[in-house]
Write a protein that holds these residues in place. Structure first.
Motif, short mmCIF file in Angstrom:
data_model
loop_
_atom_site.label_atom_id
_atom_site.label_comp_id
_atom_site.label_asym_id
_atom_site.label_seq_id
_atom_site.Cartn_x
_atom_site.Cartn_y
_atom_site.Cartn_z
N VAL A 212 0.75 -1.37 0.07
CA VAL A 212 -0.07 -0.05 0.06
C VAL A 212 0.83 1.07 0.03
O VAL A 212 0.82 2.25 -0.79
N ALA A 213 1.80 1.16 0.94
CA ALA A 213 2.87 2.41 0.98
C ALA A 213 3.44 2.47 -0.30
O ALA A 213 3.73 3.69 -1.02
N GLY A 214 4.07 1.57 -1.02
CA GLY A 214 4.70 1.57 -2.24
C GLY A 214 4.00 2.05 -3.28
O GLY A 214 4.40 2.75 -4.22
N ARG A 215 2.61 1.70 -3.30
CA ARG A 215 1.69 1.94 -4.47
C ARG A 215 0.96 3.28 -4.58
O ARG A 215 1.05 4.01 -5.39
N TRP A 216 0.82 3.74 -3.31
CA TRP A 216 0.03 5.19 -3.12
C TRP A 216 0.57 6.18 -2.33
O TRP A 216 0.16 7.18 -2.53
#
Length: 618
Positions: free
Chosen positions: A202-206
């Motif tokens: 989640v952190a890496g994507r958004w």
């Protein structure tokens, strides 16, 4: 036991000195930096000179080198590319780990270990060293090759396998050892691992991309570097909390950022830390080898090393041979025939849980360290034993061997250089024959309307079959200077009436070719670099005439210098080169400008004479 001392500035200087000297010496003798770091660590560790008596304190810091290394590997691995490797990761990886673990467990049982201790010993050694294998692949430029990608896939599975293996230790400890009260239930361990992966995803994507856009807009360069380290270490920490390896977290973060516009910036910021800490990691592994254990139980250590390393190499080779050729299987067995970092984690956990006694844990750890130290030597031996397994022309469609060719021009080597060279010849309907040894390239060239024959131009029989004796001109366009030299030697000796036009690798190669008597030689990048420089001058505001005059001056100086070097060696004619070292006053460049700078003393003397004349005139 002697007391450990805290690390100080002197220790840091000693560590850096050992790394610099070891890497330089071992690379000088072709042994690789990894083996140098391991040897230097053993020398300055507590078992030898004792410069550092607490290698674990160094190892805890140095482990971040592995973390950053995996982050950079992740940056090179697009999500689509990673998805395409899913079969290798979960299929090939699982098969290799299970095959190695079963064979190694059997050996441990024969050595007298209880079945649960033998199982942990076998699975621990089945996990290879991610740091050493990836470093060697990178040094060999094979990490992006198909064989290298398969090795990377197996290593990724091994990183994932540490979670169920640690859970297995906890289960066995409850039944046969002393269960750790603070340990999580298995369902919670798996849940935490899934949550950690989800958090990093989640952190890496958004989150990370907007985060770096903010830093790029309002922060400085140092803030971007801190942000890069924060992302890497944050992902590693999240995975560590979930019971997964820190390296896996960093790798996943790198994959998620591989399509980011900040990818190159992140790689540049992390790279210096990666190189230093990874070298420190290998150094600390060498320091961790307890020679007292090796001496006291030398028979068990050496016997265990030979048995475990041989069994694992056999298993790795057997798995590789299911689908791959002998050469790849041999190299993979050499690369992955050692135990790895996770073995230390597994063995120390088993010792703390009462599944190992102290002596068994020490012997197994010594076996792992020695196997890691032998990895570069195994790879060197595998390289000597590997056959040349290039695709055979007899097994490839559309590939014919050179035979009875009789064209006006023979082109040897059909890479990018020769492909361009062929165009003006074909435009004038000059008959050409083309030979090369790259079967895949020959097949690809056929799709573009070229008939390329299979043939090694460095062999006399192939030159005869290719029509070198009857050809008016032979164009040697191979990309390896030693191969070109061999072809020139053969043609000059056997077909002295045939003209030779040769692609030169560099200035030294050009000098050798002229001395060999070729009709024409050209450094492969010289003319393109001049055209490139001409366009740069135009873009900087110089007129086309000024740019042409400048390029011609560079060409003239290069020719003069080359002539001097033919009689005086490579150092001759240095005064004809221009450099960017600042002088008190710039030398004349191209009239009427004085922006260029000359290295020769004559230009400086000319300026002084001009100054004197100006003063006299005043």
């Amino acid at each position: 036991m002697h007391e450990t001392t805290s690390m100080g500035l002197g220790h840091a200087v000693a560590l850096l000195a050992a790394m610099v000297v070891a890497a330089t010496l071992f690379r000088r003798f072709g042994l690789g930096a990894v083996l140098g770091y391991l040897a230097a660590g053993l020398l300055i560790g507590p078992s030898a000179l004792g410069v550092v008596d607490d290698p674990q304190s160094v190892l805890h810091v140095a482990e971040f080198g592995v973390v950053m290394f995996l982050f950079i590997i992740g940056l090179e691995m697009r999500p689509a590319r990673l998805w395409s490797l899913r079969k290798e990761i979960f299929g090939l990886g699982a098969v290799q780990v299970l095959a190695c673990a079963l064979l190694l467990t059997g050996i441990a049982l024969l050595a007298g270990l209880a079945w649960y201790a033998a199982l942990i010993a076998g699975f621990g050694f089945a996990l290879s060293s991610t740091a050493i294998v990836m470093q060697l692949l990178q040094e060999r430029n094979e990490n992006t090759e198909p064989g290298g990608q398969r090795v990377v896939s197996i290593l990724l599975f091994e990183d994932l396998a540490i979670v169920p293996l640690l859970a297995l230790v906890a289960v066995l400890a409850g039944a046969y050892g002393s269960a750790v009260e603070t340990g999580y239930p298995i369902w919670m361990t798996i849940g935490l691992a899934i949550a950690a992966v989800a958090l990093v995803y989640v952190a890496g994507r958004w989150i990370v991309n907007p985060f770096f856009r903010l830093l790029a807009r309002y922060g400085g360069r140092e803030v971007m570097t801190m942000g890069a380290l924060f992302v890497v270490l944050g992902a590693a920490y999240a995975m560590n909390l979930g019971g997964l390896s820190m390296a896996m977290g960093a790798f996943l973060a790198g994959v998620l950022l591989s399509e980011s516009t900040f990818r190159h910036q992140l790689e540049a910021d992390v790279e210096p830390f990666r190189g230093l800490l990874l070298g420190l990691f290998f150094l600390s592994v060498g320091m961790s080898l307890d020679l007292r254990v090796v001496v006291a139980d030398w028979a068990w250590v050496l016997g265990g090393l030979a048995a475990f390393m041989t069994a694992k190499m056999v298993a790795v080779y057997a798995v590789a041979r299911i689908r791959q050729k002998h050469g790849e299987g041999l190299l993979r067995a050499a690369l992955m025939g050692e135990g790895g970092e996770f073995a230390f984690v597994l063995y120390s956990t088993a010792f703390a849980a009462g599944l190992f006694d102290a002596r068994t844990a020490a012997i197994l750890s010594a076996v792992v360290i020695l196997s890691m130290a032998l990895t570069p030597l195994r790879v060197m031996l595998a390289d000597r034993l590997r056959p040349n397994e290039a695709l055979s022309p007899d097994d490839a469609d559309g590939v014919d061997r050179a035979k009875d060719l009789r064209e006006r021009v023979l082109i040897i080597g059909f890479g990018r250089f020769a492909q361009v060279v062929s165009q003006p010849l074909l435009a004038r309907d000059v008959d050409v024959s083309i030979i090369d040894t790259d079967v895949e390239m020959i097949q690809a060239a056929g799709n573009f309307g070229f008939k390329v024959f299979y043939g090694d131009g460095s062999r006399l029989d192939v030159l005869r079959a290719s029509g070198a004796e009857n050809a008016e001109t032979v164009l040697v366009c191979v990309d390896k200077p030693e191969v070109a030299d061999r072809i020139v030697e053969l043609v000059k000796a056997e077909f002295p009436l045939t003209k030779l036009f040769v692609r030169a690798f560099d200035r030294g190669h050009s000098l050798r070719l002229v001395e060999a008597g070729v009709e024409y030689q050209l450094r492969e990048t010289f003319e393109s670099a001049l055209v490139f420089g001409h366009q740069v001058l135009i873009d900087l505001g110089f007129s086309d005439e000024e740019a042409r005059e400048t390029i011609e001056d560079v060409r003239r100086r290069d020719e003069e210098r080359f002539t001097l070097q033919l009689s005086g060696g490579l150092q001759a004619g240095r005064s004809l080169m221009r450099g960017n070292i600042a002088t008190p006053r710039p030398a004349p460049y191209v009239k009427p400008r004085r922006e260029g700078r000359a290295l020769n003393e004559e230009a400086a003397e000319a300026l002084e004479d001009e100054d004197e004349r100006e003063k006299a005139g005043a």
